[in-house]
Scaffold this active site. Structure first.
Site, PDB file in Angstrom:
ATOM      1  N   CYS A   1      30.902  63.909  67.688  1.00 35.83           N
ATOM      2  CA  CYS A   1      30.495  64.068  66.291  1.00 35.83           C
ATOM      3  C   CYS A   1      31.705  63.766  65.389  1.00 35.83           C
ATOM      4  O   CYS A   1      32.827  63.582  65.861  1.00 35.83           O
ATOM      5  CB  CYS A   1      29.990  65.487  66.045  1.00 35.83           C
ATOM      6  SG  CYS A   1      31.294  66.739  66.022  1.00 35.83           S
TER       7      CYS A   1
ATOM      8  N   HIS B   1      32.274  72.781  70.087  1.00 38.03           N
ATOM      9  CA  HIS B   1      31.942  71.577  70.842  1.00 38.03           C
ATOM     10  C   HIS B   1      32.859  71.397  72.053  1.00 38.03           C
ATOM     11  O   HIS B   1      33.990  71.887  72.086  1.00 38.03           O
ATOM     12  CB  HIS B   1      32.007  70.357  69.935  1.00 38.03           C
ATOM     13  CG  HIS B   1      30.906  70.338  68.917  1.00 38.03           C
ATOM     14  ND1 HIS B   1      30.646  69.261  68.115  1.00 38.03           N
ATOM     15  CD2 HIS B   1      29.972  71.268  68.578  1.00 38.03           C
ATOM     16  CE1 HIS B   1      29.618  69.504  67.329  1.00 38.03           C
ATOM     17  NE2 HIS B   1      29.199  70.735  67.588  1.00 38.03           N
TER      18      HIS B   1
ATOM     19  N   CYS C   1      34.656  66.334  65.751  1.00 35.55           N
ATOM     20  CA  CYS C   1      35.377  66.143  67.016  1.00 35.55           C
ATOM     21  C   CYS C   1      36.164  64.838  66.998  1.00 35.55           C
ATOM     22  O   CYS C   1      37.268  64.769  67.533  1.00 35.55           O
ATOM     23  CB  CYS C   1      34.421  66.182  68.205  1.00 35.55           C
ATOM     24  SG  CYS C   1      33.790  67.847  68.531  1.00 35.55           S
TER      25      CYS C   1
ATOM     26  N   GLU D   1      34.488  68.814  73.201  1.00 36.23           N
ATOM     27  CA  GLU D   1      35.754  68.128  72.933  1.00 36.23           C
ATOM     28  C   GLU D   1      36.783  69.090  72.345  1.00 36.23           C
ATOM     29  O   GLU D   1      37.954  69.090  72.740  1.00 36.23           O
ATOM     30  CB  GLU D   1      35.540  66.959  71.956  1.00 36.23           C
ATOM     31  CG  GLU D   1      34.529  65.934  72.408  1.00 36.23           C
ATOM     32  CD  GLU D   1      33.110  66.192  71.920  1.00 36.23           C
ATOM     33  OE1 GLU D   1      32.403  65.206  71.665  1.00 36.23           O
ATOM     34  OE2 GLU D   1      32.699  67.369  71.796  1.00 36.23           O
TER      35      GLU D   1
END
Length: 187
Positions: free
Chosen positions: A98, A70, A101, A72
């Protein structure tokens, strides 16, 4: 030209980073800042040198692409790789983080999350952010700030609509096109 705010500047940067995404399902970008300076950026994609979803499709397990890191996480890992502290930093993300993260953001010491769009906001992630005193704030990107010729375009459309009216075009049709142009250019 009006100078854009720091928040819009950093959110625009995150949206620009999302264009580097290699995920077919959702393009996400993240920018980590401290003291109004960019310290890292990331987008969702495969591990360095790995197969990309845009090349071979997503590798989905339990509804999640396991091939993708991801945005992040990529930004946080970039800080770790280059020895840049994240304590007290802020992160700007195109979509609400999410759960995984969220936990990484908390553990990294980032204390504020700005996001542009809601995306499957996990109630437990929201709870964790609140418990860890990580502030979250929705800040949508004002895309008109990125269009240097937005006003010129609106002026052109206005002149075009006036000429159509002078030529006897249907007023309802002109209004429909004019409204669509204003929606496109967000006047």
């Amino acid at each position: 030209m009006e100078r854009i705010s720091w928040q819009q500047y950093f959110m625009a940067q995150s949206h620009l980073l999302a264009y580097r995404s290699t995920c077919d399902r959702l393009a996400v970008g993240a920018t980590i800042t401290r003291d109004n300076r960019i310290i890292a950026g990331g987008y969702n994609g495969s591990v360095s040198g790995g197969v990309h979803c845009i090349d071979e499709g997503c590798y989905v397990v339990d509804g999640h692409c396991v091939r993708t890191i991801h945005a992040e996480m990529n930004a946080i890992l970039q800080c770790a790789k280059f020895g840049v502290a994240t304590e007290g930093a802020e992160i700007y993300v195109t979509h609400f983080p999410c759960l995984q993260c969220c936990k990484a953001i908390i553990q990294s010491g980032i204390n504020k999350v700005y996001y542009a769009k809601e995306y499957r906001n996990n109630p437990y992630a929201e709870e964790l952010f609140e418990h860890a005193h990580v502030q979250t704030e929705k800040i949508e990107l004002d895309e008109t700030l990125l269009d240097m010729k937005g006003q010129e375009k609106l002026q052109f459309i206005s002149e075009l609509m006036n000429r159509l009216a002078e030529a006897g075009a249907n007023k309802a049709e002109i209004k429909k096109w004019n409204d669509r142009a204003h929606d496109l250019f967000r006047a």
